[in-house]
Scaffold this active site. Sequence first.
Site, PDB file in Angstrom:
ATOM      1  N   HIS A 167      28.692  85.111  -8.594  1.00 39.29           N
ATOM      2  CA  HIS A 167      27.606  85.520  -7.907  1.00 39.29           C
ATOM      3  C   HIS A 167      26.670  86.177  -8.738  1.00 39.29           C
ATOM      4  CE1 HIS A 167      28.832  84.893  -3.758  1.00 39.29           C
ATOM      5  NE2 HIS A 167      30.075  85.080  -4.134  1.00 39.29           N
ATOM      6  N   GLU A 190      23.517  86.842  -8.094  1.00 37.57           N
ATOM      7  CA  GLU A 190      22.701  87.591  -7.140  1.00 37.57           C
ATOM      8  C   GLU A 190      23.051  89.275  -7.083  1.00 37.57           C
ATOM      9  OE1 GLU A 190      24.672  85.486  -5.957  1.00 37.57           O
ATOM     10  OE2 GLU A 190      25.536  86.289  -4.348  1.00 37.57           O
ATOM     11  N   CYS A 211      29.145  79.920  -5.474  1.00 40.30           N
ATOM     12  CA  CYS A 211      30.581  80.212  -4.785  1.00 40.30           C
ATOM     13  C   CYS A 211      30.725  79.058  -3.781  1.00 40.30           C
ATOM     14  CB  CYS A 211      30.451  81.508  -4.307  1.00 40.30           C
ATOM     15  SG  CYS A 211      32.045  82.248  -3.789  1.00 40.30           S
TER      16      CYS A 211
END
Length: 304
Positions: A232, A234, A122
Site C-alpha cells: 500500500h 498510499e 493490493c
Amino acid sequence: MFWLFVFLSCLPPHSSALRRNDKPIIGVLAQDVFSPKPNKTAYVAASYVKFLESAGARVVPVMINQTREEYERLFNSINGILYPGGGVSIISSGYARAAKIFYDLAIQANARGDYFPVWGTCLGFEQLTYLTSGKNLLSYTNTSGVSLPLHFTNDTKTSRMFKGFPAELMDDLASEPLTENSHKWSVSLLTFNKNKKLNKFYKVLSTNTDGQTEFVSTVEAYDYPIYGTQWHPEKNAFEWTKPYIPHSPAAVKTTFYMAEFFIGEARKNFHTFDSEEAERKALMYNYSPVYTGRKSGFEQTYFF
Ligand SMILES: *[C@@H]1O[C@H](CO)[C@@H](O)[C@H](O)[C@H]1NC(C)=O
Ligand SMILES: *[C@@H]1O[C@H](CO)[C@@H](O)[C@H](O)[C@H]1NC(C)=O
Ligand SMILES: *[C@@H]1O[C@H](CO)[C@@H](O)[C@H](O)[C@H]1NC(C)=O
Ligand SMILES: *[C@@H]1O[C@H](CO)[C@@H](O)[C@H](O)[C@H]1NC(C)=O
C-alpha cells in the site's frame, strides 16, 4: 534557410512526446460495502484520493453497477484509473465488473496509441492478475499487517516505475520495512513464473516473502502503462490506524514518489469531459469523507 534547419533539427523526432496534460483526472474505483444501507452501498477510502491529489491530480469516483455505456463515457473523460485495496470478490463483485470493463477499454486504447494508465493496489493488484490471466491464481500468505523491505529484482533497473526514484530512497526501500502489506492472498513467484499470460505481460520489479512463500509484490506491464503493488503506497502518508504502518521520512517519500510516477503517466493521456459542467459534477469534491478511524482501517472514507 539555415536557421530554419537549425530550428527544425532541435525538435525531437516525435514532438507529440512534448504534449503534456497538466490537469489529469484519475478515476478511483469504488467497492461494494459489506452490509449495504441506503446511501451506503459502496465506498472509497480517502487515502487513495489524497495519494493522487498530493501529486497534482484530481479524482472522480467510479461508481459500481453502472451501465457499460456510462463506463465508456467515463473512460473517455478521465486520464487513468486506480483499483484500490479492499475485501470484495475479484470475480463477482461490482468492483470486479467495473474493473474488467475499464481494463478491457485500457488495453484497446493503449493498443491504438491512446495512453491510458491503470494502477492496482493490493486487492487491485490481485484483480489485475485475474484480469490478465483469466484465472484466480492466489494462494494464502501470512501477510495481513506487516511492513517489509522490497526485494528488488534485476529488472528493477530497467523499470519505468522506479526510474525517477532517488538512489537513496531505493536503498531505503531495499533495506527498511517501508511497504505495508495487508493481504491474506498473494500470487507466489512460482505460480507467476508458471503462468505464461502473466509472465509475458508483467515484469516483476519486486518480491517479498512471509517466511514460507515468495510472492510477487510490484509489477509493471511490459507493453502497457499498467502497474500493480501488492503493498500500500498510499498508507504511509495518510493512514494512522495500525501500528505497523511506517511514517518515517523515507516511508512518506515512498508514498509521494509512487504517486508522482503514476500521475506522470496520467499526464500523457488527453481524455476530457464533454463540458466543464460534466467535469465539475463528476469530481470527488462533490462528496465529503466521514471519519471512520475508530472502527475501520481507514481514517476517512467516502460513502456512496
Ligand atoms: C440519500 O441521498 C439523497 C441525496 O444525496 C438524499 O436526498 C436522501 O435523503 C438520502 N437518503 C438517506 C436514507 O439518507
Ligand atoms: C450491484 O450489483 C450487485 C450484483 O448485481 C447487487 O448484488 C448489488 O445490490 C448492486 N448494488 C447496488 C448499489 O446497486
Ligand atoms: C505470521 O507472521 C507474523 C509476523 O508478521 C508472525 O508473528 C506469526 O508467527 C506468523 N504466523 C504463522 C502462522 O506463521
Ligand atoms: C541478477 O544479477 C546478478 C548479478 O548480475 C546475477 O548474479 C543473478 O543471477 C541475477 N538474477 C537473476 C534472477 O537473473
